[in-house]
Every structure is written in structure tokens, then in C-alpha cells.
Motif scaffolding. Sequence first.
Motif, PDB file in Angstrom:
ATOM      1  N   CYS A  59       0.849  -1.190   0.000  1.00  0.00           N
ATOM      2  CA  CYS A  59       0.000   0.000   0.000  1.00  0.00           C
ATOM      3  C   CYS A  59       0.891   1.250   0.000  1.00  0.00           C
ATOM      4  O   CYS A  59       1.941   1.288   0.640  1.00  0.00           O
ATOM      5  CB  CYS A  59      -0.887  -0.032   1.240  1.00  0.00           C
ATOM      6  SG  CYS A  59      -2.137   1.246   1.249  1.00  0.00           S
ATOM      7  N   HIS A  60       0.481   2.246  -0.746  1.00  0.00           N
ATOM      8  CA  HIS A  60       1.229   3.498  -0.822  1.00  0.00           C
ATOM      9  C   HIS A  60       1.356   4.103   0.591  1.00  0.00           C
ATOM     10  O   HIS A  60       0.372   4.171   1.310  1.00  0.00           O
ATOM     11  CB  HIS A  60       0.492   4.463  -1.743  1.00  0.00           C
ATOM     12  CG  HIS A  60       1.298   5.656  -2.130  1.00  0.00           C
ATOM     13  ND1 HIS A  60       1.473   6.715  -1.263  1.00  0.00           N
ATOM     14  CD2 HIS A  60       1.978   5.956  -3.249  1.00  0.00           C
ATOM     15  CE1 HIS A  60       2.222   7.625  -1.871  1.00  0.00           C
ATOM     16  NE2 HIS A  60       2.543   7.184  -3.065  1.00  0.00           N
ATOM     17  N   PRO A  61       2.561   4.554   0.977  1.00  0.00           N
ATOM     18  CA  PRO A  61       2.761   5.091   2.333  1.00  0.00           C
ATOM     19  C   PRO A  61       1.739   6.160   2.732  1.00  0.00           C
ATOM     20  O   PRO A  61       1.299   6.201   3.878  1.00  0.00           O
ATOM     21  CB  PRO A  61       4.167   5.686   2.283  1.00  0.00           C
ATOM     22  CG  PRO A  61       4.836   5.013   1.153  1.00  0.00           C
ATOM     23  CD  PRO A  61       3.794   4.567   0.185  1.00  0.00           C
ATOM     24  N   ASP A  62       1.352   6.998   1.762  1.00  0.00           N
ATOM     25  CA  ASP A  62       0.409   8.071   2.086  1.00  0.00           C
ATOM     26  C   ASP A  62      -0.998   7.557   2.370  1.00  0.00           C
ATOM     27  O   ASP A  62      -1.818   8.261   2.950  1.00  0.00           O
ATOM     28  CB  ASP A  62       0.335   9.092   0.941  1.00  0.00           C
ATOM     29  CG  ASP A  62       1.643   9.845   0.782  1.00  0.00           C
ATOM     30  OD1 ASP A  62       2.504   9.705   1.679  1.00  0.00           O
ATOM     31  OD2 ASP A  62       1.800  10.551  -0.229  1.00  0.00           O
ATOM     32  N   ASP A  63      -1.291   6.350   1.884  1.00  0.00           N
ATOM     33  CA  ASP A  63      -2.651   5.810   2.056  1.00  0.00           C
ATOM     34  C   ASP A  63      -2.719   4.776   3.173  1.00  0.00           C
ATOM     35  O   ASP A  63      -3.799   4.398   3.605  1.00  0.00           O
ATOM     36  CB  ASP A  63      -3.126   5.146   0.752  1.00  0.00           C
ATOM     37  CG  ASP A  63      -3.281   6.155  -0.366  1.00  0.00           C
ATOM     38  OD1 ASP A  63      -3.319   7.352  -0.058  1.00  0.00           O
ATOM     39  OD2 ASP A  63      -3.365   5.731  -1.533  1.00  0.00           O
ATOM     40  N   ARG A 116      -3.892   3.635  -3.217  1.00  0.00           N
ATOM     41  CA  ARG A 116      -2.849   3.367  -4.202  1.00  0.00           C
ATOM     42  C   ARG A 116      -1.998   2.198  -3.735  1.00  0.00           C
ATOM     43  O   ARG A 116      -1.731   2.071  -2.541  1.00  0.00           O
ATOM     44  CB  ARG A 116      -1.954   4.598  -4.372  1.00  0.00           C
ATOM     45  CG  ARG A 116      -2.600   5.730  -5.138  1.00  0.00           C
ATOM     46  CD  ARG A 116      -1.874   7.034  -4.896  1.00  0.00           C
ATOM     47  NE  ARG A 116      -2.101   7.503  -3.530  1.00  0.00           N
ATOM     48  CZ  ARG A 116      -1.588   8.629  -3.056  1.00  0.00           C
ATOM     49  NH1 ARG A 116      -0.823   9.383  -3.802  1.00  0.00           N
ATOM     50  NH2 ARG A 116      -1.836   9.007  -1.817  1.00  0.00           N
ATOM     51  N   VAL A 117      -1.605   1.356  -4.658  1.00  0.00           N
ATOM     52  CA  VAL A 117      -0.623   0.331  -4.331  1.00  0.00           C
ATOM     53  C   VAL A 117       0.566   0.536  -5.272  1.00  0.00           C
ATOM     54  O   VAL A 117       0.425   1.127  -6.341  1.00  0.00           O
ATOM     55  CB  VAL A 117      -1.160  -1.108  -4.482  1.00  0.00           C
ATOM     56  CG1 VAL A 117      -2.189  -1.423  -3.420  1.00  0.00           C
ATOM     57  CG2 VAL A 117      -1.702  -1.350  -5.868  1.00  0.00           C
ATOM     58  N   ILE A 118       1.700   0.043  -4.810  1.00  0.00           N
ATOM     59  CA  ILE A 118       2.883   0.223  -5.631  1.00  0.00           C
ATOM     60  C   ILE A 118       3.154  -1.062  -6.400  1.00  0.00           C
ATOM     61  O   ILE A 118       3.343  -2.125  -5.813  1.00  0.00           O
ATOM     62  CB  ILE A 118       4.088   0.640  -4.778  1.00  0.00           C
ATOM     63  CG1 ILE A 118       3.735   1.972  -4.115  1.00  0.00           C
ATOM     64  CG2 ILE A 118       5.350   0.779  -5.625  1.00  0.00           C
ATOM     65  CD1 ILE A 118       4.595   2.323  -2.948  1.00  0.00           C
ATOM     66  N   HIS A 119       3.096  -0.973  -7.704  1.00  0.00           N
ATOM     67  CA  HIS A 119       3.329  -2.112  -8.579  1.00  0.00           C
ATOM     68  C   HIS A 119       4.783  -2.566  -8.438  1.00  0.00           C
ATOM     69  O   HIS A 119       5.657  -1.772  -8.089  1.00  0.00           O
ATOM     70  CB  HIS A 119       3.042  -1.685 -10.021  1.00  0.00           C
ATOM     71  CG  HIS A 119       3.023  -2.815 -11.004  1.00  0.00           C
ATOM     72  ND1 HIS A 119       4.165  -3.281 -11.602  1.00  0.00           N
ATOM     73  CD2 HIS A 119       1.996  -3.565 -11.473  1.00  0.00           C
ATOM     74  CE1 HIS A 119       3.849  -4.273 -12.416  1.00  0.00           C
ATOM     75  NE2 HIS A 119       2.535  -4.468 -12.352  1.00  0.00           N
TER      76      HIS A 119
END
Lengths: 538, 123
Positions: free
Chosen positions: A224-228, A253-256
Motif C-alpha cells: 500500500c502506498h505510504p500516504d494511504d 494506491r498500491v505500488i506495482h
Amino acid sequence: MLINKKEIILKINSIIFSSLDIRDVYETMSRELLKVIDFDRLTVTLITENNNLYETFVLSKDYEHTALQEGVLYPMEGSLMKRVVQFREPVIVEDTSLGRFQTDKVLYAEGIRSRFGYPLSYKGRVTGSVNFGSKRKDYYTKKHISFFSMIAPQLAMAIENTRLFNKTREAEKKYRSIIENSPDIIFEYTKDGTFPLISPSVERITGYSVEYFYNHKNCGTSLCHPDDRERVQNEVLCVLDGHVDSLMDLECRVIHKQGHIKWLSIEVLPLKEEGKIIGIEGFCRDITERKRLDELKNNLIRDVTHELKTPTAKIEMAIDMFERALSSGNKSLLEKGSQIPEILRNNLYRLKNATKNILDISRLESGIEPLKLTDISIHDIIKHIAGEKKESAGKKKIALIEQLPPDVPPIKADSDKIKHLVNHLIDNAIKFTDEGKITLAVKILPQAVEITVEDTGRGLDKDAQECVFEKFYKENPSAEGSGIGLAICKHIVQMHKGKIWVESEGRGKGSRFKFTLPIAEERKEQGTNQVIRLKAEG
Amino acid sequence: MMKELLIIEDDLEMQGFYKDMLRGEPFTVTVASNAEEGIKKAKEKQFNLVILDILMEGMTGDRIFALLRKDARYKAVPIIMASALDEKSYRCFQALGNVSFLEKPFNKERLLGEIAKRFETTK
């Protein structure tokens, strides 16, 4: 139960490929029965829900042909089975030649002389019957009935179980196929940070394989994106704690694996075992494209708003400037040559133009305005507009060159719209050219005329060449203009069944805007005739 | 000493409004017509306040903002972002600190008020 689900799915896999099949059950049954009851023909019939007959399977010792077919529905009416089922008791037919039942006649023709049917019941409900047939007349007796009555309950149970198993198997197969083929990620996630279930689409969306998710605890959080992360964790916690029943459209957001960002929309439900919440289940949809379009749309709205608000703001500020000049007696702003009227004029023009363009494109797109087709001379139109543009081009010291062949065939088109189109392309060329020349050329093609407006101006890189005809596209968001002009041009050309495109060697290397307009049918024919005549003369 | 103001604005008419409104006020006004020029001028001299147009050709205001803030000398310098769009479109800037938003159109009082407020909070 949860941990078992994975096992169950694995088991189902193995079962699907194992030999546990309804046919095998019948074959075993028939083989076993034959050891104790002699028959030439054996059928098991099962009742369908609307009380038709359902012929499931036919087996026989030396029986090759029968009118009955596997898997085909036959009416109950007139059959031995109806009687068996109706009275829930075994029935013996001593002699089929007597034709007591309709089916007797059929079977007699096939060589069966005597029959015996026995009801199958399961949990108090008659589910079907087992039917024996013998080539010997008067073969079956009460002895057979009493013997068969001992094994019938087990048989009924086995058949029912197989049937149910097959139904479940079908359902599981469907379920499995939904999981495997779903474009969304279907998942189960437990409080300890593991994924007992995750569908293969996860690899397409995140770049990480199903195995990765099975083997890496807490990978859900780390992807998961750090900001989310914090927000998502808090929301999920609400479900885990039972404060909310579900989460709908939880965006994050997730990081691919490759490092880029994917947007997901997640639906979450609590995952329960024996009434206790042990985790969450749900699905994630890839909304990256939707997000991109949203952003594009927001940018468009922002740019159009900007285009309308900027001149309005400047008009307001010019009036404010004028009033301050009045009260302070700043003469330079009040006398001849003051910049105020110029500012007002410029911005009113810009506002008028933007409004007009927005209205024009709306009108064109809605299709409420039909084309007024007449024979027009593209030669005359270009010549006329070029004449009008000489002045504004001259101001910038740009030469306007015409390369018009003398005999351009007339085309059927809407004169006003074509004028607008040519006008806009020349204006655009002047706007984006600081020095050099603008060339207007017409080429006669076999089925169309091709018009080129070439400049030595700013030019367009590859990306811009692709987007330049899109509505509200502006290479530079602060530049004056609504970004609609070329979209209108494209619309006009398309309405005339022509094509429009741009060629440029790149930034700073000028551009060539080209469009074609088809030559009217009869003109084309005339044209061809002319060619033939010329050839004949030649 | 007079406060030094840097205005980065690519619209010539807007530049005219700024100059007109700030004439006679106790500031030295420097105008840059694009992002590059603005950054260059900011490096040459320490300004006390920067007014930044958001939508500009070449580089948008948010990028100039980030560049300025990276420079140690401009870490705490008050910045005013000006745009014809409303403040909602630029909510993200607020988290960055010591920045305020000026919506176009504005009049002289509003501009001077905003500048005074920025200096007040920076003290």
C-alpha cells in the motif's frame, strides 16, 4: 474453516480429475447387482423437479440398443416408473407383450419380456426408480423384490450423494472459474496479516504472484502506498472491530512491482468464523484508468475555467485601475494612449472568442446544425481568406504564400464551415509563428482535394501531434486560447467525410496542418471521363 | 530598508496591474516574465516576499515553489500564489507553510493587505 478453504480448493482440484463420477457409481452398482439379480437391462431413472422422468443411465449385460437415451427427459405418463413412484411400491410386469404400460410395448419390441421396478427413496422422498428388464418372460418374483429391498436404501443414498456431489462440484467449478477469471482481485485477509485466498488477477494488477501473497505476511500493508497506509488500516480496523458492516469503494494506491502506482477501489466485508470476525474478504478493482481520466477531466475543467476567468479578472482589474487613476489623478492612464482601453478590448475579445468556441463545439457535437451543402470553390475561399490575413501576418513580418493550382474542382461543402476551418488554421499558423512564412497549398488527388497550411513556426513534438485535435488540449495551460479551435476544425472536416492531421519534424521546426475534402461523386466521374478522353486524344 | 518583492508573472497585462498597484508603496518591485527568469533573479538577490503566478508557460508555479523552498535562503520567505482559479484547486500548497493564496481579480487593498499579512506572520 478458513485455513481449510485452501485445502478444499486443492481437494476439489484433485476430485475434479479423479474418477469419482456418477457413471462410476452406476457401473459399480450394476456390477455388484449382477452378482445377485440377473437382468438384461438395467436403468436408473430419476425424477426431475417438474415430475418428468429423467433417464440418467442405461446399462445392460448384453443389451445394445434401446429407444431410451441417457440424459433425455421422458414423460412419466404411461410408464412403469409412474406407477412405482406414485404408489411408492415395487411393481412386477410378468409379460411385456400384454402392454400394461406404454413403455412395455417399447421394451417388448426390444426383446424384454418381463420387468420389475423398485422405488428409490431418500429422506422420505421418492427420488426415482431402479428398473430391471429380463429377456425371459415371468422372470421376476417377490424373492427379487425382497432381496432388492435390502440394498435399495443404500443405493438410493449413494445415488443421491453422487448427484449432490456433482451439483456441488459444478458450483465449485463455477466458483473457481469466477475466482480465476475475475478481472478484480478476490481476496480473504486474516487478522494475522496473511492471505488465505487471493485470485490470480493480483499478478496482472500488482506485478506480484499469488504465491508471493501466500508466502509474505503483511505484504498487503507494505504494498500500500505510504500516504494511504494509515487511512486504509484505520478503515479496515473499523470492519475488524465490527464498528462498520462493510466498506464500499475504499480508494487507495498500491505500488506495482515495477514501481509505478496503481489505483484500487476495494470493497470489504468481514470474514467470520463461528460468528467471530477473523479477518476481511472482498475484492479490489483496478481503477487506475478511471483515475487518469478523472484527472484529465479535472484538468480540462480547470483549463476552461482559467480561460474564462482570466480575461474576466483582467477586465475587472482594468476597471479598478481606471477608477484609481480617476481618484488619484494619474493622467497617463486617463489620456489618449492609455493602456486601459487596449486591455479591455483584448480581454473582451478573448472572452468572446472562448465563449463562441465553447458554444460552437457544443453545437457541432450535438449535431443540431446540419451542413448547408453547396458547390464551393476551395480556391476562391483560400484566396479570399489569405487576402484578409495579409495584414495580421504582415504585422509579424510573416510572408503569406499561396500555391493554388488554377483548376481546383468545386466541392460540395458547407461554405461557412469551410471558411471557419481555413480561417482558424491560418490564424493558428500566424499565432505560433514568429518569423518566416506561411504557405497555403492545394493539391488535387483522385478523389479529394488536399489543403495544406504550412508554417515555419513553433512546431509540435510527437505527443502534441497526437493530442492537438483533442478538445481543450493546450500544450501550455497558461497560453491564451480555449484549446477548442482545432477540435472544431476536426469536427468540421469529419462532417464533410474528410481527414485532418498535422505533420511536424518536431519542436521549433514548423508544422504542416493538412486536411482533405472529398470531391463530389459526379465530379469524380467527370474527372475520370476527362482522363479517358485525354488518353483517347493522346 | 525597503522590502524587496519578486513577482513572477508571464502575463504582461497582469504585470502592469501589479506595477500600478504597488507604485508609491514602500517596496522595491522586481518583475520576472517567466519561471527561469524568476529563479535566476531569486538567486541573484535575497527577496523578502515572492508573488507567484500558478499557471505559466514552461514551468508551473507549484514547481517554482518547490524549487524556491529547496533553496536555504527561501525556506522561510513568504510566498503568495496568485491565480484566476479558486483556492480549492491549490489546497495542496497550504501544507507547505508560509504561503497564501491570492485569487484574481484583486484590487490594490486586497494585494497590499495580503502582503502585509504575510510579513506580519513571518516576523
